[in-house]
Design an enzyme around this catalytic site. Structure first.
Site, PDB file in Angstrom:
ATOM      1  N   ALA A 217      -0.641 -12.985  38.866  1.00  0.00           N
ATOM      2  CA  ALA A 217      -1.974 -13.257  38.335  1.00  0.00           C
ATOM      3  C   ALA A 217      -3.033 -12.713  39.298  1.00  0.00           C
ATOM      4  O   ALA A 217      -2.736 -12.377  40.446  1.00  0.00           O
ATOM      5  CB  ALA A 217      -2.167 -14.755  38.130  1.00  0.00           C
TER       6      ALA A 217
ATOM      7  N   GLN B 135      -5.341 -14.160  40.983  1.00  0.00           N
ATOM      8  CA  GLN B 135      -5.402 -14.924  42.225  1.00  0.00           C
ATOM      9  C   GLN B 135      -4.012 -15.355  42.710  1.00  0.00           C
ATOM     10  O   GLN B 135      -3.835 -16.439  43.257  1.00  0.00           O
ATOM     11  CB  GLN B 135      -6.305 -16.141  42.043  1.00  0.00           C
ATOM     12  CG  GLN B 135      -7.783 -15.814  42.147  1.00  0.00           C
ATOM     13  CD  GLN B 135      -8.184 -15.327  43.528  1.00  0.00           C
ATOM     14  OE1 GLN B 135      -7.583 -15.692  44.538  1.00  0.00           O
ATOM     15  NE2 GLN B 135      -9.209 -14.490  43.590  1.00  0.00           N
ATOM     16  N   SER B 136      -3.039 -14.509  42.519  1.00  0.00           N
ATOM     17  CA  SER B 136      -1.662 -14.825  42.907  1.00  0.00           C
ATOM     18  C   SER B 136      -1.498 -14.913  44.424  1.00  0.00           C
ATOM     19  O   SER B 136      -1.860 -13.993  45.159  1.00  0.00           O
ATOM     20  CB  SER B 136      -0.731 -13.744  42.356  1.00  0.00           C
ATOM     21  OG  SER B 136       0.551 -13.832  42.931  1.00  0.00           O
ATOM     22  N   ASN B 137      -0.917 -16.025  44.866  1.00  0.00           N
ATOM     23  CA  ASN B 137      -0.517 -16.131  46.267  1.00  0.00           C
ATOM     24  C   ASN B 137       0.617 -15.164  46.584  1.00  0.00           C
ATOM     25  O   ASN B 137       0.720 -14.637  47.696  1.00  0.00           O
ATOM     26  CB  ASN B 137      -0.058 -17.552  46.581  1.00  0.00           C
ATOM     27  CG  ASN B 137      -1.146 -18.572  46.412  1.00  0.00           C
ATOM     28  OD1 ASN B 137      -2.266 -18.383  46.876  1.00  0.00           O
ATOM     29  ND2 ASN B 137      -0.841 -19.668  45.735  1.00  0.00           N
TER      30      ASN B 137
END
Length: 337
Positions: free
Chosen positions: A77, A79-81
């Site tokens: 996504a 804002q993927s970590n």
């Protein structure tokens, strides 16, 4: 069954996690919630801001190095970590990173698309490409492999870290090792709670516990799918993990516990319960949770305690998967909701 962990040790890995992460009590939050709460600090895996994905990437980057890759490609996504950690791992290993960001969370503004994990990945020198659909793992994997083919034509040596289920679950091996760490330090927990998204962290931790003879219940708090869909995904992952290790599947259906009590209104979306959970942890213990995984995990735990599924006074282990950079992308929802 500990022989299964010997098989895990035979896979190449990069050593991105320098040692066991801390296991700490949370006395003030414990008193507030009425349980004895401990936290596994996998927000402190170190590299690139830390988080659970560093454990998974140890094995994916190990495989990439074994293939003499010079570039890794991964989907997540916006804002993927995971993709932020992948960019950091690639930098550490002297590789380039191509991050394919998919539209998984609707209705977000410019701050969401520029700050937090996106900013850190850009600082790490990662290349960003985009995939327009948020729930199409097979399509996202194909797009990534097509991009890898183009890189090969340019003389690069790419390695794809896939998103879909029909791939080797190398990342789960990292959380089998995490289970080993926990049991080496403390075997007396009545239950554990863990975020359950892609499933590799949840299945790996559960599989590691069972392989080492621990019957500790593991409650997976769903962050992306409903409980039924997530349970089916975890069962398939556990079968693929056993095949990867060359053993008979050892997890039973009753081992897999999933709860979608904190999922609404959906993946990456803020609810009053999520907001309250983040505020509780930071104001009682000074620790930051993220709005996509670890915050929802605590919100789910609070609900389980309130409904009596986790009894008062229980010793509970909370797996902190990190993700604090995403807080900056959600500042309006967290402060003004």
């Amino acid at each position: 069954m500990s022989a299964i962990l010997d098989r895990v040790a035979a896979f190449p890995r990069t050593g991105l996690v320098s040692g066991p992460t801390p296991l700490e009590p949370l006395p003030r939050l414990s008193e507030h919630l009425g349980v004895e709460l401990w936290i596994k600090r996998d927000d402190l895996t170190g590299l690139g801001g830390g988080g659970n994905k560093i454990r998974q990437l140890e094995f994916y980057l190990g495989a990439a190095q074994a293939d003499a890759a010079d570039t890794i490609l991964i989907t997540g996504a916006v804002q993927s970590n995971y993709v932020r950690c992948a960019a950091a791992a690639a930098a550490k290993c002297g590789m380039k990173a191509v991050l394919q960001l998919e539209e998984r969370v609707a209705g977000k503004g410019e701050n969401y698309r520029r700050s937090g994990n996106v900013l850190l990945a850009r600082l790490l020198g990662a290349e960003h490409i985009h995939y327009p659909v948020g729930e199409d793992e097979a399509g996202a994997d194909k797009a990534l492999r097509d991009h890898a083919d183009r890189l090969r034509q340019q003389g690069r040596r790419p390695y794809v870290i896939p998103l879909g289920l029909r791939n080797k679950p190398l990342g789960a091996l990292g959380y089998m090792r995490a289970a080993q760490e926990v049991l080496a330090e403390d075997t007396g927990f009545d239950a554990a709670v863990i975020p359950s998204g892609s499933g590799a962290t949840h299945v790996g931790f559960l599989a590691g516990l069972r392989a080492l003879g621990s019957g500790m219940p593991v409650h997976g708090i769903c962050v992306r799918r409903n409980a039924a869909a997530q349970s089916a995904r975890l069962q398939e992952l556990s079968d693929r993990l056993a095949a990867l290790l060359g053993v008979t599947p050892w997890l039973r259906a009753e081992d897999i516990r999933t709860h979608d009590n904190a999922l609404a209104p959906g993946y990456g979306q803020v609810s009053p319960g999520l907001r309250a959970a983040i505020h509780l942890m930071v104001r009682y213990e000074g620790l930051f949770l993220d709005p996509v995984y670890s915050g929802k995990c605590l919100a789910g735990l609070i609900d389980l305690i309130g409904r009596g599924e986790i009894a008062p006074g229980s010793r509970v282990l909370f797996i902190h998967t990190g993700g604090f950079p995403a807080l900056f992308a959600y500042q309006d929802e967290l402060l003004n909701g």
